[in-house]
Design a protein around this motif. Structure first.
Motif, PDB file in Angstrom:
ATOM      1  N   TRP A 223       0.820  -1.215   0.000  1.00  0.00           N
ATOM      2  CA  TRP A 223       0.000   0.000   0.000  1.00  0.00           C
ATOM      3  C   TRP A 223       0.852   1.263   0.000  1.00  0.00           C
ATOM      4  CZ3 TRP A 223      -4.603  -0.061  -1.702  1.00  0.00           C
ATOM      5  CH2 TRP A 223      -5.417  -1.183  -1.527  1.00  0.00           C
ATOM      6  N   ARG A 224       1.996   1.223   0.665  1.00  0.00           N
ATOM      7  CA  ARG A 224       2.892   2.388   0.647  1.00  0.00           C
ATOM      8  C   ARG A 224       3.466   2.598  -0.753  1.00  0.00           C
ATOM      9  NH1 ARG A 224       6.360   2.038   6.331  1.00  0.00           N
ATOM     10  NH2 ARG A 224       4.600   2.509   7.725  1.00  0.00           N
ATOM     11  N   LYS A 225       3.748   1.493  -1.430  1.00  0.00           N
ATOM     12  CA  LYS A 225       4.251   1.595  -2.799  1.00  0.00           C
ATOM     13  C   LYS A 225       3.184   2.211  -3.709  1.00  0.00           C
ATOM     14  CE  LYS A 225       6.777  -1.838  -4.025  1.00  0.00           C
ATOM     15  NZ  LYS A 225       7.244  -3.180  -4.482  1.00  0.00           N
ATOM     16  N   ILE A 226       1.945   1.746  -3.552  1.00  0.00           N
ATOM     17  CA  ILE A 226       0.846   2.296  -4.361  1.00  0.00           C
ATOM     18  C   ILE A 226       0.628   3.768  -4.027  1.00  0.00           C
ATOM     19  CG2 ILE A 226      -1.649   2.202  -4.740  1.00  0.00           C
ATOM     20  CD1 ILE A 226      -1.462  -0.836  -4.501  1.00  0.00           C
ATOM     21  N   LEU A 227       0.736   4.125  -2.749  1.00  0.00           N
ATOM     22  CA  LEU A 227       0.584   5.527  -2.359  1.00  0.00           C
ATOM     23  C   LEU A 227       1.629   6.388  -3.048  1.00  0.00           C
ATOM     24  CD1 LEU A 227      -0.675   7.773  -0.639  1.00  0.00           C
ATOM     25  CD2 LEU A 227       0.898   7.122   1.214  1.00  0.00           C
ATOM     26  N   GLY A 228       2.859   5.915  -3.095  1.00  0.00           N
ATOM     27  CA  GLY A 228       3.917   6.659  -3.788  1.00  0.00           C
ATOM     28  C   GLY A 228       3.613   6.812  -5.264  1.00  0.00           C
ATOM     29  N   GLN A 229       3.088   5.770  -5.887  1.00  0.00           N
ATOM     30  CA  GLN A 229       2.738   5.835  -7.305  1.00  0.00           C
ATOM     31  C   GLN A 229       1.590   6.806  -7.550  1.00  0.00           C
ATOM     32  OE1 GLN A 229       2.002   1.650  -7.660  1.00  0.00           O
ATOM     33  NE2 GLN A 229       4.069   1.180  -8.365  1.00  0.00           N
ATOM     34  N   VAL A 230       0.636   6.830  -6.625  1.00  0.00           N
ATOM     35  CA  VAL A 230      -0.483   7.770  -6.741  1.00  0.00           C
ATOM     36  C   VAL A 230       0.023   9.211  -6.657  1.00  0.00           C
ATOM     37  CG1 VAL A 230      -2.573   8.629  -5.586  1.00  0.00           C
ATOM     38  CG2 VAL A 230      -2.229   6.168  -5.871  1.00  0.00           C
ATOM     39  N   LEU A 231       0.976   9.447  -5.763  1.00  0.00           N
ATOM     40  CA  LEU A 231       1.526  10.792  -5.596  1.00  0.00           C
ATOM     41  C   LEU A 231       2.298  11.261  -6.829  1.00  0.00           C
ATOM     42  CD1 LEU A 231       2.762  10.635  -1.879  1.00  0.00           C
ATOM     43  CD2 LEU A 231       0.716  11.775  -2.785  1.00  0.00           C
ATOM     44  N   VAL A 232       2.697  10.327  -7.669  1.00  0.00           N
ATOM     45  CA  VAL A 232       3.358  10.676  -8.935  1.00  0.00           C
ATOM     46  C   VAL A 232       2.315  10.853 -10.042  1.00  0.00           C
ATOM     47  CG1 VAL A 232       4.959   9.897 -10.730  1.00  0.00           C
ATOM     48  CG2 VAL A 232       5.491   9.499  -8.316  1.00  0.00           C
ATOM     49  N   ALA A 233       1.339   9.945 -10.097  1.00  0.00           N
ATOM     50  CA  ALA A 233       0.368   9.934 -11.196  1.00  0.00           C
ATOM     51  C   ALA A 233      -0.613  11.100 -11.137  1.00  0.00           C
ATOM     52  CB  ALA A 233      -0.396   8.613 -11.196  1.00  0.00           C
ATOM     53  N   VAL A 234      -1.032  11.502  -9.943  1.00  0.00           N
ATOM     54  CA  VAL A 234      -2.040  12.570  -9.838  1.00  0.00           C
ATOM     55  C   VAL A 234      -1.505  13.912 -10.345  1.00  0.00           C
ATOM     56  CG1 VAL A 234      -3.411  13.946  -8.216  1.00  0.00           C
ATOM     57  CG2 VAL A 234      -3.406  11.453  -8.042  1.00  0.00           C
ATOM     58  N   PRO A 235      -0.312  14.367  -9.921  1.00  0.00           N
ATOM     59  CA  PRO A 235       0.220  15.616 -10.507  1.00  0.00           C
ATOM     60  C   PRO A 235       0.411  15.519 -12.018  1.00  0.00           C
ATOM     61  CG  PRO A 235       1.419  15.056  -8.513  1.00  0.00           C
ATOM     62  CD  PRO A 235       0.557  13.872  -8.842  1.00  0.00           C
ATOM     63  N   PHE A 236       0.802  14.342 -12.496  1.00  0.00           N
ATOM     64  CA  PHE A 236       0.911  14.132 -13.939  1.00  0.00           C
ATOM     65  C   PHE A 236      -0.439  14.382 -14.609  1.00  0.00           C
ATOM     66  CE2 PHE A 236      -0.022  11.251 -17.453  1.00  0.00           C
ATOM     67  CZ  PHE A 236       0.995  11.515 -18.342  1.00  0.00           C
ATOM     68  N   GLY A 237      -1.499  13.789 -14.061  1.00  0.00           N
ATOM     69  CA  GLY A 237      -2.825  13.944 -14.637  1.00  0.00           C
ATOM     70  C   GLY A 237      -3.314  15.382 -14.611  1.00  0.00           C
ATOM     71  N   ILE A 238      -3.040  16.075 -13.512  1.00  0.00           N
ATOM     72  CA  ILE A 238      -3.470  17.470 -13.391  1.00  0.00           C
ATOM     73  C   ILE A 238      -2.748  18.342 -14.419  1.00  0.00           C
ATOM     74  CG2 ILE A 238      -3.451  19.500 -11.888  1.00  0.00           C
ATOM     75  CD1 ILE A 238      -3.830  17.569  -9.515  1.00  0.00           C
ATOM     76  N   ALA A 239      -1.431  18.174 -14.521  1.00  0.00           N
ATOM     77  CA  ALA A 239      -0.654  18.973 -15.467  1.00  0.00           C
ATOM     78  C   ALA A 239      -1.021  18.651 -16.913  1.00  0.00           C
ATOM     79  CB  ALA A 239       0.842  18.749 -15.244  1.00  0.00           C
ATOM     80  N   ALA A 240      -1.280  17.372 -17.183  1.00  0.00           N
ATOM     81  CA  ALA A 240      -1.551  16.950 -18.558  1.00  0.00           C
ATOM     82  C   ALA A 240      -2.860  17.498 -19.100  1.00  0.00           C
ATOM     83  CB  ALA A 240      -1.554  15.420 -18.644  1.00  0.00           C
ATOM     84  N   LEU A 241      -3.775  17.886 -18.213  1.00  0.00           N
ATOM     85  CA  LEU A 241      -5.062  18.422 -18.664  1.00  0.00           C
ATOM     86  C   LEU A 241      -5.239  19.885 -18.257  1.00  0.00           C
ATOM     87  CD1 LEU A 241      -7.415  17.189 -20.277  1.00  0.00           C
ATOM     88  CD2 LEU A 241      -8.602  16.801 -18.121  1.00  0.00           C
ATOM     89  N   ASN A 242      -4.158  20.497 -17.822  1.00  0.00           N
ATOM     90  CA  ASN A 242      -4.213  21.887 -17.383  1.00  0.00           C
ATOM     91  C   ASN A 242      -4.364  22.818 -18.587  1.00  0.00           C
ATOM     92  OD1 ASN A 242      -3.660  24.489 -16.349  1.00  0.00           O
ATOM     93  ND2 ASN A 242      -2.400  23.608 -14.717  1.00  0.00           N
ATOM     94  N   PRO A 243      -5.396  23.669 -18.592  1.00  0.00           N
ATOM     95  CA  PRO A 243      -5.587  24.596 -19.719  1.00  0.00           C
ATOM     96  C   PRO A 243      -4.381  25.506 -19.961  1.00  0.00           C
ATOM     97  CG  PRO A 243      -7.539  24.540 -18.319  1.00  0.00           C
ATOM     98  CD  PRO A 243      -6.464  23.796 -17.594  1.00  0.00           C
ATOM     99  N   ALA A 244      -3.550  25.712 -18.933  1.00  0.00           N
ATOM    100  CA  ALA A 244      -2.366  26.555 -19.095  1.00  0.00           C
ATOM    101  C   ALA A 244      -1.369  25.959 -20.077  1.00  0.00           C
ATOM    102  CB  ALA A 244      -1.696  26.774 -17.739  1.00  0.00           C
ATOM    103  N   PHE A 245      -1.501  24.658 -20.340  1.00  0.00           N
ATOM    104  CA  PHE A 245      -0.567  23.981 -21.237  1.00  0.00           C
ATOM    105  C   PHE A 245      -1.170  23.683 -22.599  1.00  0.00           C
ATOM    106  CE2 PHE A 245       1.206  22.490 -17.022  1.00  0.00           C
ATOM    107  CZ  PHE A 245       2.269  23.383 -17.040  1.00  0.00           C
ATOM    108  N   ARG A 246      -2.176  24.455 -22.983  1.00  0.00           N
ATOM    109  CA  ARG A 246      -2.725  24.306 -24.326  1.00  0.00           C
ATOM    110  C   ARG A 246      -1.729  24.843 -25.346  1.00  0.00           C
ATOM    111  NH1 ARG A 246      -8.148  23.087 -24.436  1.00  0.00           N
ATOM    112  NH2 ARG A 246      -9.321  23.459 -22.508  1.00  0.00           N
TER     113      ARG A 246
END
Length: 371
Positions: free
Chosen positions: A116-139
């Motif tokens: 679960w700690r490993k998955i938590l670390g992966q989530v902490l990487v994937a969520v910022p990726f997802g936010i940045a990848a769909l951020n209108p500032a990066f159109r």
């Protein structure tokens, strides 16, 4: 094109010629492979690998970054947000794996981060990726963000849009989807990495397929100059496809150079830092090229091992203690059946190549159907 070739060549040279230097450092620091006792008893050949330098994934991660940056700038194709997002997933998931590896090496036990700690670390990487990848500032100039709020197969599927359910629910579902893809592929490669050269060789085929897909999208991008009107219905809305091809080519070059030292009998293991970074790159490329479901076929070789683990557990519970395989994942079952390690590895590479080519073929057929 020059940037792509230079990125691959530089990263290949980095890992091919500098790996021996890193290995001397790893031995000095005591970064030796820890083998589980039950595994060594059931398969004595694995016990012989104890003490082999590990955490070699740090070498091809560094080689990828160097090749990508030098190749891009020297070819007058500086990094884009899409390329940086791939690097983020590679380095981020690699960092989670590094922590896991370091804990094992330091304690000289095969127990690193808990699941679960490993998955938590992966989530902490994937969520910022997802936010940045769909951020209108990066159109970009055409209004495209690196990722899209749709589930994709060969391209976005309009009927499978997250935001049709509302902005808040849409963002939550989108981030859950991105996280699932990242965690799934990262752990799938991690489970597959059990034999010398298996994950590295298979990763070359998979990421190579994605480099070709990204390059084809660059040739057929909707905003491209000189695109024939007849090809407009088949064009792609991918942002920065050429940069995606460059960063994936750099990763392939780094893996090829690393495989020279990782092939049976391995002089170095990639460790969790390496396997998780490969999964991160595959997930990022699938999301950013908008071929998420196609990745199940393109990266199908990395579905086999975790699939066999799931089947083993389900069968064990349904039959109250019976085993479907002598040992899971599948490659260890084949070892227990007497297959030589090199035979298993090469045949898995062949399977990886066939599945990757099949994915590219379907991708091309879909494009033909629109022209």
């Amino acid at each position: 094109m020059r940037s792509l070739l230079m990125a691959a060549a530089i990263s290949l040279s980095f890992t091919l010629f500098l790996t021996p230097v890193f290995l001397r450092l790893f031995r000095k620091w005591g970064w030796g492979q820890v083998i589980r006792t039950p595994e060594a008893i059931e398969n004595p050949s694995h016990g012989e690998k104890r003490g082999t330098p590990t955490m070699g994934g740090t070498i091809f991660i560094a080689g990828t970054v160097v090749g990508y940056l030098v190749g891009g700038y020297m070819g007058n194709n500086p990094p884009t947000i899409s390329g940086w997002l791939v690097v983020w997933m590679m380095v981020g998931f690699g960092a989670v794996g590094f922590i896991d590896d370091f804990m094992k090496v330091r304690s000289q036990r095969s127990l690193g981060l808990s699941g679960w700690r490993k998955i938590l670390g992966q989530v902490l990487v994937a969520v910022p990726f997802g936010i940045a990848a769909l951020n209108p500032a990066f159109r970009d100039a055409a209004g495209e963000t690196p990722a899209s709020p749709y589930v994709s197969i060969f391209r976005d599927v309009p009927a499978l849009g997250f935001m049709s359910l509302g902005l808040i629910v849409g963002w939550i579902l989108y981030l859950l989807w991105i996280t699932f893809i990242g965690v799934a592929f990262s752990n799938s490669v991690n489970v597959t990495d059990g034999l010398d050269g298996l994950a590295a060789g298979a990763g070359i085929f998979v990421v190579g397929a994605y480099s070709l897909i990204a390059f084809w999208q660059f040739q057929q991008v909707c905003t491209g100059e000189g695109l024939a009107p007849a090809l407009q219905p088949a064009c792609y809305n991918t942002r920065d496809p050429f940069d995606l091809a460059i960063v994936s080519a750099a990763f392939i070059g780094a893996l090829v150079g690393f495989l020279w030292w990782n092939a049976p009998k391995a002089n170095v293991f990639m460790g969790d830092v390496g396997s998780m970074s490969i999964g991160g790159v595959i997930a990022a490329m699938a999301i950013l090229t908008r071929t998420e479901l196609l990745a199940v076929l393109v990266a199908g070789v990395f579905v086999i091992a975790p699939g066999s683990v799931i089947l083993q557990r389900v069968y064990f519970k349904l039959t109250r203690g019976k085993r479907l395989f002598l040992m899971s994942p599948l490659h260890h079952h084949l070892e227990m059946r007497g297959w030589p390690e090199i035979t298993i590895v090469v045949r898995m590479w062949i399977i990886a190549g066939m599945l990757a080519i099949s994915g590219i073929g379907l991708f091309y057929v879909e494009w033909l159907s629109r022209t």
